[in-house]
Design an enzyme around this catalytic site. Structure first.
Site, mmCIF file in Angstrom:
data_model
loop_
_atom_site.group_PDB
_atom_site.id
_atom_site.type_symbol
_atom_site.label_atom_id
_atom_site.label_comp_id
_atom_site.label_asym_id
_atom_site.label_seq_id
_atom_site.Cartn_x
_atom_site.Cartn_y
_atom_site.Cartn_z
ATOM 1 N N VAL A 97 0.853 -1.195 0.000
ATOM 2 C CA VAL A 97 0.000 0.000 0.000
ATOM 3 C C VAL A 97 0.887 1.242 0.000
ATOM 4 O O VAL A 97 1.687 1.459 0.914
ATOM 5 C CB VAL A 97 -0.946 0.008 1.216
ATOM 6 C CG1 VAL A 97 -1.811 1.266 1.194
ATOM 7 C CG2 VAL A 97 -1.822 -1.241 1.214
ATOM 8 N N LYS A 98 0.723 2.040 -1.031
ATOM 9 C CA LYS A 98 1.550 3.229 -1.240
ATOM 10 C C LYS A 98 0.801 4.450 -0.708
ATOM 11 O O LYS A 98 -0.328 4.725 -1.130
ATOM 12 C CB LYS A 98 1.838 3.354 -2.737
ATOM 13 C CG LYS A 98 2.965 4.275 -3.124
ATOM 14 C CD LYS A 98 3.188 4.149 -4.626
ATOM 15 C CE LYS A 98 4.208 5.164 -5.125
ATOM 16 N NZ LYS A 98 4.275 5.159 -6.599
#
Length: 216
Positions: free
Chosen positions: A82-83
Protein backbone atom coordinates in the site's frame (compact mmCIF):
# COMPACT_ATOMS: atom_id res chain seq x y z
CA UNK A 1 20.24 -3.27 -6.18
CA UNK A 2 16.72 -4.34 -7.00
CA UNK A 3 14.87 -2.98 -10.01
CA UNK A 4 11.19 -2.14 -9.79
CA UNK A 5 9.34 -1.14 -12.95
CA UNK A 6 7.51 2.17 -12.64
CA UNK A 7 4.54 1.37 -14.85
CA UNK A 8 0.96 0.14 -14.92
CA UNK A 9 1.32 -1.15 -18.48
CA UNK A 10 1.12 -4.94 -18.45
CA UNK A 11 3.00 -5.32 -21.75
CA UNK A 12 5.94 -3.24 -20.48
CA UNK A 13 6.02 -5.19 -17.25
CA UNK A 14 5.97 -8.51 -19.11
CA UNK A 15 8.97 -7.38 -21.18
CA UNK A 16 10.84 -6.38 -18.03
CA UNK A 17 10.06 -9.75 -16.43
CA UNK A 18 11.34 -11.51 -19.57
CA UNK A 19 14.59 -9.52 -19.31
CA UNK A 20 14.96 -10.57 -15.68
CA UNK A 21 15.00 -6.99 -14.40
CA UNK A 22 11.65 -6.82 -12.63
CA UNK A 23 11.89 -7.39 -8.90
CA UNK A 24 8.68 -5.48 -8.30
CA UNK A 25 6.39 -2.76 -9.66
CA UNK A 26 5.36 0.72 -8.61
CA UNK A 27 2.19 2.36 -9.86
CA UNK A 28 0.41 5.62 -9.16
CA UNK A 29 -2.87 7.24 -10.27
CA UNK A 30 -1.15 9.01 -13.19
CA UNK A 31 0.20 5.71 -14.56
CA UNK A 32 -3.14 3.95 -14.02
CA UNK A 33 -4.96 6.71 -15.91
CA UNK A 34 -2.98 5.82 -19.05
CA UNK A 35 -4.26 2.23 -19.07
CA UNK A 36 -7.62 0.58 -19.77
CA UNK A 37 -9.64 -1.22 -17.11
CA UNK A 38 -10.30 -0.70 -13.43
CA UNK A 39 -7.45 -0.25 -10.96
CA UNK A 40 -8.17 -3.56 -9.14
CA UNK A 41 -8.16 -5.46 -12.44
CA UNK A 42 -4.85 -3.88 -13.44
CA UNK A 43 -3.31 -4.77 -10.08
CA UNK A 44 -4.55 -8.37 -10.40
CA UNK A 45 -3.04 -8.65 -13.88
CA UNK A 46 0.31 -7.31 -12.68
CA UNK A 47 0.36 -9.63 -9.67
CA UNK A 48 -0.10 -12.62 -11.97
CA UNK A 49 3.15 -11.90 -13.80
CA UNK A 50 5.36 -10.32 -11.11
CA UNK A 51 6.82 -12.35 -8.26
CA UNK A 52 7.50 -9.40 -6.02
CA UNK A 53 5.99 -6.28 -4.44
CA UNK A 54 3.30 -4.50 -6.46
CA UNK A 55 2.70 -0.98 -5.16
CA UNK A 56 -0.84 0.38 -5.24
CA UNK A 57 -1.47 3.95 -4.10
CA UNK A 58 -4.22 5.31 -1.87
CA UNK A 59 -5.97 8.58 -2.74
CA UNK A 60 -7.83 9.37 0.49
CA UNK A 61 -6.60 12.36 2.46
CA UNK A 62 -7.82 11.38 5.94
CA UNK A 63 -6.35 8.61 8.07
CA UNK A 64 -9.53 6.56 8.28
CA UNK A 65 -9.99 6.64 4.50
CA UNK A 66 -6.36 5.70 3.87
CA UNK A 67 -6.66 2.73 6.22
CA UNK A 68 -9.86 1.53 4.57
CA UNK A 69 -8.33 1.86 1.11
CA UNK A 70 -5.16 0.16 2.29
CA UNK A 71 -7.07 -2.85 3.60
CA UNK A 72 -9.04 -3.13 0.35
CA UNK A 73 -5.90 -2.93 -1.75
CA UNK A 74 -4.03 -5.46 0.39
CA UNK A 75 -6.94 -7.89 -0.01
CA UNK A 76 -6.41 -7.98 -3.79
CA UNK A 77 -3.22 -10.07 -3.58
CA UNK A 78 -0.53 -10.93 -0.99
CA UNK A 79 2.08 -9.07 -3.08
CA UNK A 80 0.30 -5.72 -2.85
CA UNK A 81 2.16 -2.97 -1.02
CA UNK A 82 0.00 0.00 0.00
CA UNK A 83 1.55 3.23 -1.24
CA UNK A 84 0.76 6.26 0.93
CA UNK A 85 1.86 9.90 0.50
CA UNK A 86 4.03 11.37 3.23
CA UNK A 87 1.52 13.40 5.24
CA UNK A 88 0.69 13.38 8.94
CA UNK A 89 -2.54 11.51 8.16
CA UNK A 90 -0.62 9.11 5.96
CA UNK A 91 1.96 8.28 8.63
CA UNK A 92 -0.79 7.62 11.17
CA UNK A 93 -2.29 5.17 8.67
CA UNK A 94 1.09 3.55 7.99
CA UNK A 95 1.55 2.75 11.66
CA UNK A 96 -1.87 1.09 11.89
CA UNK A 97 -1.61 -0.82 8.61
CA UNK A 98 1.87 -2.14 9.41
CA UNK A 99 0.60 -3.30 12.83
CA UNK A 100 -1.97 -5.37 10.92
CA UNK A 101 0.71 -7.00 8.75
CA UNK A 102 0.07 -4.85 5.68
CA UNK A 103 3.21 -3.64 3.91
CA UNK A 104 3.44 0.04 3.09
CA UNK A 105 5.46 2.39 0.92
CA UNK A 106 5.58 6.05 1.94
CA UNK A 107 5.83 8.06 -1.25
CA UNK A 108 6.30 11.69 -2.31
CA UNK A 109 9.29 12.06 0.01
CA UNK A 110 11.48 15.11 -0.59
CA UNK A 111 13.57 15.40 2.58
CA UNK A 112 15.66 13.11 4.79
CA UNK A 113 13.44 13.91 7.79
CA UNK A 114 10.34 12.77 5.92
CA UNK A 115 12.11 9.49 5.18
CA UNK A 116 13.13 9.06 8.81
CA UNK A 117 9.62 9.76 10.08
CA UNK A 118 8.18 7.28 7.58
CA UNK A 119 10.63 4.63 8.72
CA UNK A 120 9.82 5.29 12.38
CA UNK A 121 6.12 4.88 11.54
CA UNK A 122 7.02 1.40 10.33
CA UNK A 123 7.04 1.82 6.53
CA UNK A 124 8.36 -1.18 4.62
CA UNK A 125 9.65 1.15 1.91
CA UNK A 126 10.34 4.88 1.63
CA UNK A 127 10.16 6.50 -1.77
CA UNK A 128 12.10 9.75 -2.39
CA UNK A 129 11.60 11.46 -5.78
CA UNK A 130 14.98 12.41 -7.25
CA UNK A 131 13.80 13.78 -10.59
CA UNK A 132 11.43 16.27 -9.02
CA UNK A 133 14.13 17.39 -6.58
CA UNK A 134 16.48 17.93 -9.55
CA UNK A 135 13.76 19.94 -11.31
CA UNK A 136 13.52 22.17 -8.23
CA UNK A 137 17.20 23.06 -8.59
CA UNK A 138 18.63 20.69 -5.98
CA UNK A 139 20.55 17.41 -6.23
CA UNK A 140 18.11 14.52 -5.92
CA UNK A 141 20.85 11.96 -5.46
CA UNK A 142 22.28 13.89 -2.51
CA UNK A 143 18.90 13.34 -0.86
CA UNK A 144 19.28 9.58 -1.38
CA UNK A 145 22.79 9.64 0.10
CA UNK A 146 21.56 11.46 3.21
CA UNK A 147 18.70 9.02 3.73
CA UNK A 148 20.98 6.01 3.35
CA UNK A 149 23.47 7.44 5.86
CA UNK A 150 20.71 8.05 8.41
CA UNK A 151 19.26 4.58 7.94
CA UNK A 152 22.70 2.97 8.29
CA UNK A 153 23.50 5.05 11.38
CA UNK A 154 20.51 3.68 13.24
CA UNK A 155 20.08 0.22 11.71
CA UNK A 156 16.76 1.12 10.09
CA UNK A 157 15.27 -1.72 8.07
CA UNK A 158 13.00 0.29 5.75
CA UNK A 159 14.21 -0.03 2.16
CA UNK A 160 14.86 3.06 0.05
CA UNK A 161 13.20 3.12 -3.37
CA UNK A 162 14.74 5.75 -5.65
CA UNK A 163 11.79 7.13 -7.64
CA UNK A 164 11.15 9.76 -10.31
CA UNK A 165 14.12 8.42 -12.26
CA UNK A 166 14.63 10.40 -15.46
CA UNK A 167 17.57 8.65 -17.08
CA UNK A 168 20.51 6.28 -16.98
CA UNK A 169 22.63 8.48 -14.70
CA UNK A 170 20.02 8.33 -11.94
CA UNK A 171 20.18 4.53 -12.07
CA UNK A 172 23.98 4.50 -12.12
CA UNK A 173 24.30 6.86 -9.16
CA UNK A 174 21.66 4.88 -7.24
CA UNK A 175 23.75 1.74 -7.66
CA UNK A 176 27.01 3.47 -6.78
CA UNK A 177 25.73 4.86 -3.48
CA UNK A 178 24.05 1.61 -2.48
CA UNK A 179 20.35 2.39 -2.82
CA UNK A 180 18.25 -0.68 -2.10
CA UNK A 181 15.86 -0.28 -5.04
CA UNK A 182 15.46 1.88 -8.14
CA UNK A 183 12.00 2.09 -9.68
CA UNK A 184 12.56 2.69 -13.37
CA UNK A 185 10.25 3.53 -16.29
CA UNK A 186 10.56 0.80 -18.91
CA UNK A 187 11.94 3.17 -21.62
CA UNK A 188 14.86 3.90 -19.28
CA UNK A 189 15.40 0.14 -18.80
CA UNK A 190 15.78 -0.14 -22.57
CA UNK A 191 18.36 2.65 -22.51
CA UNK A 192 20.33 0.73 -19.85
CA UNK A 193 20.71 -2.15 -22.31
CA UNK A 194 22.02 -0.05 -25.16
CA UNK A 195 25.50 1.36 -25.79
CA UNK A 196 26.76 2.80 -29.09
CA UNK A 197 30.00 0.82 -28.86
CA UNK A 198 28.04 -2.41 -28.47
CA UNK A 199 25.98 -1.54 -31.57
CA UNK A 200 29.15 -0.71 -33.51
CA UNK A 201 30.80 -3.94 -32.36
CA UNK A 202 27.84 -6.04 -33.47
CA UNK A 203 27.82 -4.29 -36.86
CA UNK A 204 31.55 -4.97 -37.32
CA UNK A 205 31.22 -8.62 -36.33
CA UNK A 206 28.37 -9.10 -38.80
CA UNK A 207 30.41 -7.42 -41.53
CA UNK A 208 33.41 -9.67 -40.86
CA UNK A 209 31.23 -12.78 -40.57
CA UNK A 210 29.90 -12.04 -44.05
CA UNK A 211 33.49 -12.23 -45.34
CA UNK A 212 33.95 -15.58 -43.59
CA UNK A 213 30.75 -16.91 -45.16
CA UNK A 214 31.88 -15.79 -48.60
CA UNK A 215 34.96 -17.99 -48.25
CA UNK A 216 32.88 -21.06 -47.45
Amino acid sequence: MKFFIDSANVDEIKQAVALGVCDGVTTNPTLLAKEKGSAPDIFKSICKIVDGPVNAETISLDTTGIIQEGRSLAAIHPNIVVKIPCTKEGLLAVKQLESQGIKTNVTLIFSPMQALLAAKAGATFVCPFVGRVDDAGQDGMELIEQILIIFENFGINSEVIVASILGVQHVLRSALIGAHIATIPYPVVEKLVRHPLTDAGVANFLKDWKKVKERS
